[in-house]
Design a protein around this motif. Structure first.
Motif, mmCIF file in Angstrom:
data_model
loop_
_atom_site.group_PDB
_atom_site.id
_atom_site.type_symbol
_atom_site.label_atom_id
_atom_site.label_comp_id
_atom_site.label_asym_id
_atom_site.label_seq_id
_atom_site.Cartn_x
_atom_site.Cartn_y
_atom_site.Cartn_z
ATOM 1 N N GLN A 100 0.833 -1.201 0.000
ATOM 2 C CA GLN A 100 0.000 0.000 0.000
ATOM 3 C C GLN A 100 0.868 1.252 0.000
ATOM 4 O OE1 GLN A 100 -3.266 0.281 -0.346
ATOM 5 N NE2 GLN A 100 -3.277 2.492 -0.142
ATOM 6 N N ALA A 101 1.922 1.279 0.819
ATOM 7 C CA ALA A 101 2.817 2.435 0.875
ATOM 8 C C ALA A 101 3.522 2.616 -0.471
ATOM 9 C CB ALA A 101 3.839 2.251 1.991
ATOM 10 N N LYS A 102 3.940 1.527 -1.086
ATOM 11 C CA LYS A 102 4.603 1.591 -2.388
ATOM 12 C C LYS A 102 3.649 2.161 -3.442
ATOM 13 C CE LYS A 102 7.120 -1.455 -5.542
ATOM 14 N NZ LYS A 102 7.530 -2.850 -5.791
ATOM 15 N N HIS A 103 2.410 1.712 -3.405
ATOM 16 C CA HIS A 103 1.404 2.209 -4.355
ATOM 17 C C HIS A 103 1.162 3.708 -4.146
ATOM 18 C CE1 HIS A 103 -2.134 2.251 -6.905
ATOM 19 N NE2 HIS A 103 -2.812 2.817 -5.921
ATOM 20 N N GLU A 104 1.043 4.125 -2.888
ATOM 21 C CA GLU A 104 0.825 5.551 -2.600
ATOM 22 C C GLU A 104 2.013 6.389 -3.052
ATOM 23 O OE1 GLU A 104 -0.099 5.788 1.556
ATOM 24 O OE2 GLU A 104 -2.104 4.961 1.275
ATOM 25 N N GLN A 105 3.222 5.855 -2.885
ATOM 26 C CA GLN A 105 4.408 6.590 -3.317
ATOM 27 C C GLN A 105 4.416 6.730 -4.843
ATOM 28 O OE1 GLN A 105 8.153 4.857 -2.212
ATOM 29 N NE2 GLN A 105 9.310 6.707 -2.725
ATOM 30 N N GLN A 106 4.046 5.667 -5.540
ATOM 31 C CA GLN A 106 3.988 5.745 -7.005
ATOM 32 C C GLN A 106 2.949 6.767 -7.448
ATOM 33 O OE1 GLN A 106 3.229 1.674 -8.073
ATOM 34 N NE2 GLN A 106 5.402 1.142 -8.177
ATOM 35 N N GLN A 107 1.820 6.812 -6.785
ATOM 36 C CA GLN A 107 0.784 7.790 -7.107
ATOM 37 C C GLN A 107 1.290 9.210 -6.858
ATOM 38 O OE1 GLN A 107 -2.261 7.528 -8.470
ATOM 39 N NE2 GLN A 107 -1.909 5.350 -8.801
ATOM 40 N N TRP A 108 2.005 9.403 -5.758
ATOM 41 C CA TRP A 108 2.531 10.720 -5.415
ATOM 42 C C TRP A 108 3.544 11.165 -6.463
ATOM 43 C CZ3 TRP A 108 7.340 12.683 -3.888
ATOM 44 C CH2 TRP A 108 7.297 13.953 -3.317
ATOM 45 N N LEU A 109 4.441 10.256 -6.879
ATOM 46 C CA LEU A 109 5.435 10.604 -7.906
ATOM 47 C C LEU A 109 4.768 10.945 -9.232
ATOM 48 C CD1 LEU A 109 8.230 7.959 -7.200
ATOM 49 C CD2 LEU A 109 8.350 10.438 -6.825
ATOM 50 N N LEU A 110 3.740 10.202 -9.573
ATOM 51 C CA LEU A 110 3.018 10.464 -10.819
ATOM 52 C C LEU A 110 2.380 11.852 -10.779
ATOM 53 C CD1 LEU A 110 2.032 9.332 -13.558
ATOM 54 C CD2 LEU A 110 0.022 8.480 -12.340
ATOM 55 N N LEU A 111 1.731 12.163 -9.666
ATOM 56 C CA LEU A 111 1.111 13.488 -9.544
ATOM 57 C C LEU A 111 2.166 14.592 -9.551
ATOM 58 C CD1 LEU A 111 -1.638 12.743 -6.862
ATOM 59 C CD2 LEU A 111 -1.983 13.180 -9.303
ATOM 60 N N GLN A 112 3.323 14.306 -8.961
ATOM 61 C CA GLN A 112 4.402 15.287 -8.935
ATOM 62 C C GLN A 112 4.927 15.510 -10.359
ATOM 63 O OE1 GLN A 112 7.887 14.146 -6.742
ATOM 64 N NE2 GLN A 112 8.183 16.242 -5.986
ATOM 65 N N GLN A 113 5.077 14.438 -11.134
ATOM 66 C CA GLN A 113 5.550 14.564 -12.509
ATOM 67 C C GLN A 113 4.557 15.340 -13.363
ATOM 68 O OE1 GLN A 113 6.162 10.534 -13.741
ATOM 69 N NE2 GLN A 113 8.183 10.369 -12.791
ATOM 70 N N ALA A 120 2.997 19.994 -1.384
ATOM 71 C CA ALA A 120 1.823 20.844 -1.328
ATOM 72 C C ALA A 120 1.200 20.942 -2.716
ATOM 73 C CB ALA A 120 2.215 22.240 -0.856
ATOM 74 N N PRO A 121 -0.073 20.941 -2.781
ATOM 75 C CA PRO A 121 -0.718 21.059 -4.096
ATOM 76 C C PRO A 121 -0.386 22.392 -4.745
ATOM 77 C CG PRO A 121 -2.320 20.465 -2.383
ATOM 78 C CD PRO A 121 -1.028 20.770 -1.707
ATOM 79 N N GLN A 122 -0.157 22.340 -6.012
ATOM 80 C CA GLN A 122 0.130 23.555 -6.776
ATOM 81 C C GLN A 122 -1.182 24.107 -7.319
ATOM 82 O OE1 GLN A 122 3.320 24.867 -7.213
ATOM 83 N NE2 GLN A 122 3.749 23.354 -5.628
ATOM 84 N N PRO A 123 -1.233 25.436 -7.471
ATOM 85 C CA PRO A 123 -2.453 25.985 -8.064
ATOM 86 C C PRO A 123 -2.583 25.480 -9.495
ATOM 87 C CG PRO A 123 -0.777 27.681 -7.800
ATOM 88 C CD PRO A 123 -0.267 26.437 -7.150
ATOM 89 N N TYR A 124 -3.800 25.249 -9.877
ATOM 90 C CA TYR A 124 -4.054 24.731 -11.212
ATOM 91 C C TYR A 124 -3.875 25.842 -12.221
ATOM 92 C CZ TYR A 124 -6.365 22.732 -15.270
ATOM 93 O OH TYR A 124 -6.646 22.273 -16.528
ATOM 94 N N VAL A 125 -3.020 25.595 -13.189
ATOM 95 C CA VAL A 125 -2.799 26.545 -14.273
ATOM 96 C C VAL A 125 -3.197 25.819 -15.540
ATOM 97 C CG1 VAL A 125 -1.096 27.936 -15.507
ATOM 98 C CG2 VAL A 125 -0.865 27.548 -13.038
ATOM 99 N N PRO A 126 -4.206 26.351 -16.210
ATOM 100 C CA PRO A 126 -4.631 25.651 -17.432
ATOM 101 C C PRO A 126 -3.540 25.740 -18.496
ATOM 102 C CG PRO A 126 -5.874 27.677 -17.146
ATOM 103 C CD PRO A 126 -5.012 27.503 -15.931
ATOM 104 N N PRO A 127 -3.444 24.749 -19.336
ATOM 105 C CA PRO A 127 -2.426 24.783 -20.389
ATOM 106 C C PRO A 127 -2.686 25.971 -21.311
ATOM 107 C CG PRO A 127 -3.941 22.924 -20.703
ATOM 108 C CD PRO A 127 -4.288 23.574 -19.406
#
Length: 183
Positions: free
Chosen positions: A140-153, A162-169
């Motif tokens: 579960q921790a490994k899965h959460e880390q992969q999700q976090w890295l994906l969102l970071q990328q 911290a969540p970044q403000p959404y900037v539309p393309p």
């Protein structure tokens, strides 16, 4: 009139429908007297005698049960019925069979629990369960880390998490054309 053997085996009536399985009776006969051939009529007679004996013992055991103000026939009622009907010679053998049946039933009860059927001590099962829980937490921790890295990328989460403000393309700008005039 019919043959003497056929008179011993009258055609079955509604009352006779409840009988022992013929295959079981035949097997017992073969086991008891393997070198003797037994005629069909004799086998039927033995079947009828066995059925009648069971009916007789059951009826008498029921009578003993009723006299004891009980609703369930138990082994003691059957043993008393054997004695009352003059079959006291069978009580010793019946008691031995009862003892064996009780031993088999007790063994089945002991084996009925799933843990005991596994043959693995409870401490070992607990250790295996804890291992499985630890492995599940790790996955579960490994899965959460992969999700976090994906969102970071994808830029949805900053370096610090911290969540970044959404900037539309950026949108594609079209050149002004005369078709765009709606006047």
């Amino acid at each position: 009139m019919g043959s003497p053997e056929r008179e011993l085996c009258p055609p079955p009536s509604e009352e006779d429908e409840l009988t022992l399985p013929r295959a079981s009776i035949n097997k017992m006969i073969k086991e008891l007297v393997p070198s003797v051939r037994v005629a069909f009529e004799s086998r039927e007679l033995i079947l009828n005698c066995c059925t009648e004996f069971i009916h007789l013992i059951s009826s008498e055991a029921n009578e003993v049960c009723n006299q004891s103000n009980k609703k369930t026939i138990n082994a003691e009622h059957v043993l008393q019925a054997l004695d009352r009907l003059g079959f006291s010679d069978y009580t010793v053998e019946a008691e031995a069979v009862l003892k064996d049946c009780k031993a088999v039933a007790a063994k089945r009860r002991r084996q009925s629990t799933r843990l005991e059927n596994l043959g693995i001590p409870e401490e070992e099962l607990l250790r295996q369960q804890q291992e499985l829980f630890a492995k599940a937490k790790e996955e579960q921790a490994k899965h959460e880390q992969q999700q976090w890295l994906l969102l970071q990328q994808q830029g949805l989460i900053g370096v610090e998490g911290a969540p970044q403000p959404y900037v539309p393309p950026p949108s594609v700008k079209q050149e002004d054309t005369e078709d765009d005039d709606y006047s």
